[in-house]
Design a protein around this motif. Sequence first.
Motif, PDB file in Angstrom:
ATOM      1  N   ALA A 197       0.853  -1.190   0.000  1.00 28.01           N
ATOM      2  CA  ALA A 197       0.000   0.000   0.000  1.00 28.01           C
ATOM      3  C   ALA A 197       0.888   1.239   0.000  1.00 28.01           C
ATOM      4  O   ALA A 197       1.844   1.331   0.776  1.00 28.01           O
ATOM      5  N   GLY A 199       0.691   5.507   0.116  1.00 28.67           N
ATOM      6  CA  GLY A 199      -0.160   6.652   0.403  1.00 28.67           C
ATOM      7  C   GLY A 199       0.424   7.927  -0.164  1.00 28.67           C
ATOM      8  O   GLY A 199       1.631   8.166  -0.058  1.00 28.67           O
ATOM      9  N   ILE A 381      -4.095   5.222   5.279  1.00 29.13           N
ATOM     10  CA  ILE A 381      -3.231   4.070   5.087  1.00 29.13           C
ATOM     11  C   ILE A 381      -3.135   3.223   6.356  1.00 29.13           C
ATOM     12  O   ILE A 381      -2.911   2.012   6.289  1.00 29.13           O
ATOM     13  N   CYS A 390       3.845  -0.822   3.858  1.00 27.89           N
ATOM     14  CA  CYS A 390       3.261   0.473   3.498  1.00 27.89           C
ATOM     15  C   CYS A 390       4.319   1.565   3.453  1.00 27.89           C
ATOM     16  O   CYS A 390       5.322   1.508   4.162  1.00 27.89           O
ATOM     17  N   ASP A 392       4.081   6.054   2.995  1.00 31.92           N
ATOM     18  CA  ASP A 392       3.188   7.199   2.805  1.00 31.92           C
ATOM     19  C   ASP A 392       4.026   8.460   2.620  1.00 31.92           C
ATOM     20  O   ASP A 392       5.259   8.420   2.626  1.00 31.92           O
TER      21      ASP A 392
END
Length: 429
Positions: A197, A199, A381, A390, A392
């Motif tokens: 993921a 962000g 997120i 992740c 971001d």
Amino acid sequence: MKKITLFLILAIAPLLSFAQQKLNKDEQKLIELIDKNYKETLSILEEVININSGSLNKEGVREVGRIFEREFQKIGFQTEWVELPAEVNRAGHFVATRKGTKGKKLFLIGHLDTVFEKDMPFTPFTYLNDSTATGQGANDMKGGDVLVLASLKALLQLGLLDDRTITVYFNGDEESTGNAALSRKDFIERAKQHDIALGYETAQGFSTATVARRGAGGWTLKTTGRQSHSSGVFGQGAGYGAIYEAARILNEFREALAGEKYLTFNPGQFIGGSDVSLDQTSGTGTALGKSNIVAREAIVTGDLRFLGEAQKEAARAKMREIVAKNLHQTDAEITFYDYIPSMEPTEGNYALAEFLSQVSQDMGYGPVKPGDPGSRGAGDISFVAEFMDCLDGLGASGSGAHAPGETINMNQFPDLIKRNTIFLYRLTR
């Protein structure tokens, strides 16, 4: 002056050439394409900024979503609008998808809404000078949304995302989530189908990436006392009253927990008297009472910010322990609420930051360092951080987010797009 300029050009040229040698032919073509598309990119940025999309302006949020729907359909994405239950009272979310079997499956996160509601003074997209522009949501986070579109457009124009899985998920209520359990259900379920993921919230700086975000929750403290004449306060019959009990608790919170790294707990509202009421949705309250009456009721509301569930639960336990120690003739209770979980700084997140740093250095932009885990507040997120690696803070840079005069750094914007494009290209190989 001309000799100095020529000297600088001659000195820098070999460095730029060396950086280009670290990029393959496809990567070099991507950079050229970002430049070719940049005029159109800026046009889209201006278009979305010039639409008010405060979280509660459902039609405005939906209209920004339609623009991205138009643009993502142009480049071959399947698009849809995720409707929310009526009780959430928010516009919904925009989703664009491509599915394939090769490379890492990426989940790219943005949001369409801003903190600037329709009844606030409007600030359109405006250049302040050749390096800075202003506009509502310019860096938080319409700039990041457009950056995502620009990167994917270039990759798809060169056929570099064929047979790859990419989901773009732009929420419509990040700044004011109506009901997280309902509003983020689809978001979380889709995210679980991916490997990474990313962000695109505001970049903290060109050379910083976000590997962690603090979570956010709320609390309500209610205290009661024995209403009586103020002349008897502290005595056996009257006791201390609700306001003194609330003040004791708040002070002990401060003494016991203030200074703990990454933890904050802020009382935002305090209301007390003989009869009190508070509408936590609107934030308005009333209090009846006089200065010569020992207070019968008090209400305090606040937030709690933390890094990791362990820190959150430990803080709550300590706060409950403090609340349970009542002054004479008083009682108290505290209720906690979960809003947004934290994104903890995992090894996988740091590895992604290092991967981005290598991309940046190969492009001649210099290294990227992980930011302080306590420097970022809660974000979307964090709802999916427990399920995958992740990163971001990959969006536009600027200043003044959430305030009139919010800006976007137009010097850095094209280079952030280019770096993100190469980053996505390498992640999907």
